[in-house]
Design a protein around this motif. Sequence first.
Motif, PDB file in Angstrom:
ATOM      1  N   SER A  93     -27.376 -18.484 -35.134  1.00 27.18           N
ATOM      2  CA  SER A  93     -26.339 -17.943 -34.258  1.00 27.18           C
ATOM      3  C   SER A  93     -26.324 -18.662 -32.910  1.00 27.18           C
ATOM      4  CB  SER A  93     -26.582 -16.449 -34.007  1.00 27.18           C
ATOM      5  OG  SER A  93     -26.521 -15.708 -35.202  1.00 27.18           O
ATOM      6  N   LEU A  94     -25.158 -18.660 -32.311  1.00 24.85           N
ATOM      7  CA  LEU A  94     -24.986 -19.140 -30.945  1.00 24.85           C
ATOM      8  C   LEU A  94     -23.938 -18.266 -30.273  1.00 24.85           C
ATOM      9  CD1 LEU A  94     -24.758 -23.047 -31.232  1.00 24.85           C
ATOM     10  CD2 LEU A  94     -26.602 -21.747 -30.150  1.00 24.85           C
ATOM     11  N   ARG A  95     -24.033 -18.169 -28.953  1.00 25.40           N
ATOM     12  CA  ARG A  95     -22.982 -17.503 -28.199  1.00 25.40           C
ATOM     13  C   ARG A  95     -22.440 -18.465 -27.153  1.00 25.40           C
ATOM     14  NH1 ARG A  95     -22.599 -12.111 -24.352  1.00 25.40           N
ATOM     15  NH2 ARG A  95     -23.761 -13.427 -22.874  1.00 25.40           N
ATOM     16  N   THR A 101     -17.104 -13.515 -33.358  1.00 21.24           N
ATOM     17  CA  THR A 101     -16.491 -12.436 -32.594  1.00 21.24           C
ATOM     18  C   THR A 101     -16.146 -12.927 -31.198  1.00 21.24           C
ATOM     19  OG1 THR A 101     -17.791 -10.760 -33.785  1.00 21.24           O
ATOM     20  CG2 THR A 101     -16.757 -10.087 -31.723  1.00 21.24           C
ATOM     21  N   ILE A 102     -14.889 -12.751 -30.827  1.00 20.11           N
ATOM     22  CA  ILE A 102     -14.446 -13.117 -29.488  1.00 20.11           C
ATOM     23  C   ILE A 102     -14.389 -11.858 -28.632  1.00 20.11           C
ATOM     24  CG2 ILE A 102     -11.979 -12.921 -30.065  1.00 20.11           C
ATOM     25  CD1 ILE A 102     -11.496 -15.293 -28.141  1.00 20.11           C
ATOM     26  N   SER A 103     -14.783 -11.991 -27.377  1.00 17.56           N
ATOM     27  CA  SER A 103     -14.738 -10.864 -26.448  1.00 17.56           C
ATOM     28  C   SER A 103     -14.520 -11.419 -25.045  1.00 17.56           C
ATOM     29  CB  SER A 103     -16.027 -10.048 -26.522  1.00 17.56           C
ATOM     30  OG  SER A 103     -17.154 -10.841 -26.159  1.00 17.56           O
ATOM     31  N   ARG A 104     -14.250 -10.525 -24.120  1.00 13.29           N
ATOM     32  CA  ARG A 104     -14.047 -10.967 -22.739  1.00 13.29           C
ATOM     33  C   ARG A 104     -14.530  -9.902 -21.773  1.00 13.29           C
ATOM     34  NH1 ARG A 104      -7.968 -12.379 -22.185  1.00 13.29           N
ATOM     35  NH2 ARG A 104      -8.587 -12.848 -20.035  1.00 13.29           N
ATOM     36  N   ASP A 105     -14.951 -10.371 -20.595  1.00 15.11           N
ATOM     37  CA  ASP A 105     -15.339  -9.487 -19.500  1.00 15.11           C
ATOM     38  C   ASP A 105     -14.507  -9.920 -18.301  1.00 15.11           C
ATOM     39  OD1 ASP A 105     -16.466  -8.131 -17.389  1.00 15.11           O
ATOM     40  OD2 ASP A 105     -18.532  -8.440 -18.056  1.00 15.11           O
ATOM     41  N   ASN A 106     -13.432  -9.215 -18.045  1.00 10.73           N
ATOM     42  CA  ASN A 106     -12.520  -9.625 -16.973  1.00 10.73           C
ATOM     43  C   ASN A 106     -13.134  -9.452 -15.586  1.00 10.73           C
ATOM     44  OD1 ASN A 106     -10.517 -10.453 -18.719  1.00 10.73           O
ATOM     45  ND2 ASN A 106      -9.421  -8.503 -18.676  1.00 10.73           N
ATOM     46  N   THR A 107     -14.147  -8.624 -15.475  1.00  8.86           N
ATOM     47  CA  THR A 107     -14.815  -8.488 -14.169  1.00  8.86           C
ATOM     48  C   THR A 107     -15.604  -9.754 -13.839  1.00  8.86           C
ATOM     49  OG1 THR A 107     -16.833  -7.512 -15.077  1.00  8.86           O
ATOM     50  CG2 THR A 107     -15.030  -6.008 -14.526  1.00  8.86           C
ATOM     51  N   LYS A 108     -15.941 -10.526 -14.873  1.00 11.40           N
ATOM     52  CA  LYS A 108     -16.690 -11.770 -14.680  1.00 11.40           C
ATOM     53  C   LYS A 108     -15.836 -13.001 -14.958  1.00 11.40           C
ATOM     54  CE  LYS A 108     -21.131  -9.682 -15.916  1.00 11.40           C
ATOM     55  NZ  LYS A 108     -22.313  -9.739 -16.826  1.00 11.40           N
ATOM     56  N   ASN A 109     -14.550 -12.778 -15.281  1.00 16.32           N
ATOM     57  CA  ASN A 109     -13.657 -13.892 -15.620  1.00 16.32           C
ATOM     58  C   ASN A 109     -14.276 -14.777 -16.707  1.00 16.32           C
ATOM     59  OD1 ASN A 109     -11.534 -13.254 -13.845  1.00 16.32           O
ATOM     60  ND2 ASN A 109     -12.657 -14.182 -12.141  1.00 16.32           N
ATOM     61  N   THR A 110     -14.824 -14.151 -17.715  1.00 11.17           N
ATOM     62  CA  THR A 110     -15.551 -14.881 -18.756  1.00 11.17           C
ATOM     63  C   THR A 110     -15.131 -14.404 -20.139  1.00 11.17           C
ATOM     64  OG1 THR A 110     -17.449 -15.176 -17.287  1.00 11.17           O
ATOM     65  CG2 THR A 110     -17.824 -15.515 -19.631  1.00 11.17           C
ATOM     66  N   VAL A 111     -14.978 -15.363 -21.033  1.00 13.56           N
ATOM     67  CA  VAL A 111     -14.688 -15.096 -22.437  1.00 13.56           C
ATOM     68  C   VAL A 111     -15.862 -15.602 -23.266  1.00 13.56           C
ATOM     69  CG1 VAL A 111     -13.130 -15.592 -24.359  1.00 13.56           C
ATOM     70  CG2 VAL A 111     -12.216 -15.279 -22.072  1.00 13.56           C
ATOM     71  N   TYR A 112     -16.185 -14.866 -24.304  1.00 10.94           N
ATOM     72  CA  TYR A 112     -17.339 -15.204 -25.136  1.00 10.94           C
ATOM     73  C   TYR A 112     -16.917 -15.447 -26.585  1.00 10.94           C
ATOM     74  CZ  TYR A 112     -19.691 -13.023 -21.171  1.00 10.94           C
ATOM     75  OH  TYR A 112     -20.120 -12.686 -19.906  1.00 10.94           O
ATOM     76  N   LEU A 113     -17.715 -16.222 -27.271  1.00  7.58           N
ATOM     77  CA  LEU A 113     -17.558 -16.385 -28.719  1.00  7.58           C
ATOM     78  C   LEU A 113     -18.938 -16.267 -29.346  1.00  7.58           C
ATOM     79  CD1 LEU A 113     -15.508 -16.949 -31.014  1.00  7.58           C
ATOM     80  CD2 LEU A 113     -16.224 -19.352 -30.873  1.00  7.58           C
ATOM     81  N   GLN A 114     -19.192 -15.141 -29.981  1.00  8.50           N
ATOM     82  CA  GLN A 114     -20.433 -14.942 -30.705  1.00  8.50           C
ATOM     83  C   GLN A 114     -20.269 -15.513 -32.105  1.00  8.50           C
ATOM     84  OE1 GLN A 114     -23.467 -13.548 -29.711  1.00  8.50           O
ATOM     85  NE2 GLN A 114     -24.180 -14.282 -31.711  1.00  8.50           N
ATOM     86  N   MET A 115     -21.126 -16.454 -32.471  1.00  7.49           N
ATOM     87  CA  MET A 115     -21.029 -17.132 -33.751  1.00  7.49           C
ATOM     88  C   MET A 115     -22.287 -16.860 -34.573  1.00  7.49           C
ATOM     89  SD  MET A 115     -19.375 -20.767 -32.528  1.00  7.49           S
ATOM     90  CE  MET A 115     -20.870 -21.299 -31.699  1.00  7.49           C
ATOM     91  N   ASN A 116     -22.108 -16.179 -35.676  1.00  2.56           N
ATOM     92  CA  ASN A 116     -23.223 -15.856 -36.570  1.00  2.56           C
ATOM     93  C   ASN A 116     -23.049 -16.571 -37.906  1.00  2.56           C
ATOM     94  OD1 ASN A 116     -24.208 -14.053 -34.591  1.00  2.56           O
ATOM     95  ND2 ASN A 116     -23.002 -12.358 -35.455  1.00  2.56           N
ATOM     96  N   SER A 117     -24.120 -16.629 -38.657  1.00  2.00           N
ATOM     97  CA  SER A 117     -24.090 -17.261 -39.986  1.00  2.00           C
ATOM     98  C   SER A 117     -23.445 -18.634 -39.929  1.00  2.00           C
ATOM     99  CB  SER A 117     -23.342 -16.367 -40.988  1.00  2.00           C
ATOM    100  OG  SER A 117     -23.935 -15.090 -41.072  1.00  2.00           O
ATOM    101  N   LEU A 118     -23.854 -19.414 -38.983  1.00  2.00           N
ATOM    102  CA  LEU A 118     -23.254 -20.738 -38.793  1.00  2.00           C
ATOM    103  C   LEU A 118     -23.558 -21.648 -39.973  1.00  2.00           C
ATOM    104  CD1 LEU A 118     -23.942 -21.112 -35.007  1.00  2.00           C
ATOM    105  CD2 LEU A 118     -21.703 -21.348 -36.068  1.00  2.00           C
ATOM    106  N   GLN A 119     -22.588 -22.481 -40.298  1.00  2.00           N
ATOM    107  CA  GLN A 119     -22.687 -23.420 -41.402  1.00  2.00           C
ATOM    108  C   GLN A 119     -22.415 -24.835 -40.901  1.00  2.00           C
ATOM    109  OE1 GLN A 119     -23.784 -22.391 -44.396  1.00  2.00           O
ATOM    110  NE2 GLN A 119     -23.968 -20.387 -43.413  1.00  2.00           N
ATOM    111  N   PRO A 120     -22.873 -25.837 -41.627  1.00  2.00           N
ATOM    112  CA  PRO A 120     -22.641 -27.220 -41.187  1.00  2.00           C
ATOM    113  C   PRO A 120     -21.160 -27.522 -40.927  1.00  2.00           C
ATOM    114  CG  PRO A 120     -24.284 -27.191 -42.902  1.00  2.00           C
ATOM    115  CD  PRO A 120     -23.773 -25.789 -42.795  1.00  2.00           C
ATOM    116  N   GLU A 121     -20.269 -26.895 -41.666  1.00  2.00           N
ATOM    117  CA  GLU A 121     -18.837 -27.151 -41.457  1.00  2.00           C
ATOM    118  C   GLU A 121     -18.321 -26.551 -40.151  1.00  2.00           C
ATOM    119  OE1 GLU A 121     -20.274 -25.877 -44.167  1.00  2.00           O
ATOM    120  OE2 GLU A 121     -19.197 -24.110 -44.917  1.00  2.00           O
TER     121      GLU A 121
END
Length: 124
Positions: free
Chosen positions: A17-19, A69-89
Amino acid sequence: QVQLIESGGGLVQAGGSLRLACASSGRTCSMYPMGWFRQATGKEREFVAGINWSGGITDYADSVKGRFTISRDNTKNTVYLQMNSLQPEDTAVYYCAAALGGGLVTTTMGVRYWGKGTLVTVSS
C-alpha cells in the motif's frame, strides 16, 4: 494561480500500500473538483479517481475500484489517494489535478491545473 504538489510515491512490493497526498497552494482548491491521473511509460495519461468539492461524490476507474480510495481535507487544502493491493500494472507517474466548476473531473480535457507528478513503482 494554483500550485499542486504531490508526495508519497515510492517503491512498493506487489500487494502493498501507499498513500499519495496532493497539497495545493496559492489560490485554494477547497471549492474545486480534484482528481488523480496516472501515466505509465509509453501510454497516455489516464483517469484514476475523482472527488467533488465537498468529498461527498467520488468516482474511480474500473481498474482501481475496490483498491484505491480518494479523499480530501479542505481544512488542509489536501487531497489523498489511498492505494491498497498494488500491482505491477499500477506502476506509473501519478498526477494530481484540479478543475474549475462543479461536478467531478474525470478526463484530462477537464483539468485546469496539474501537479508535477510522483512516481509509484510496484515490483513483482
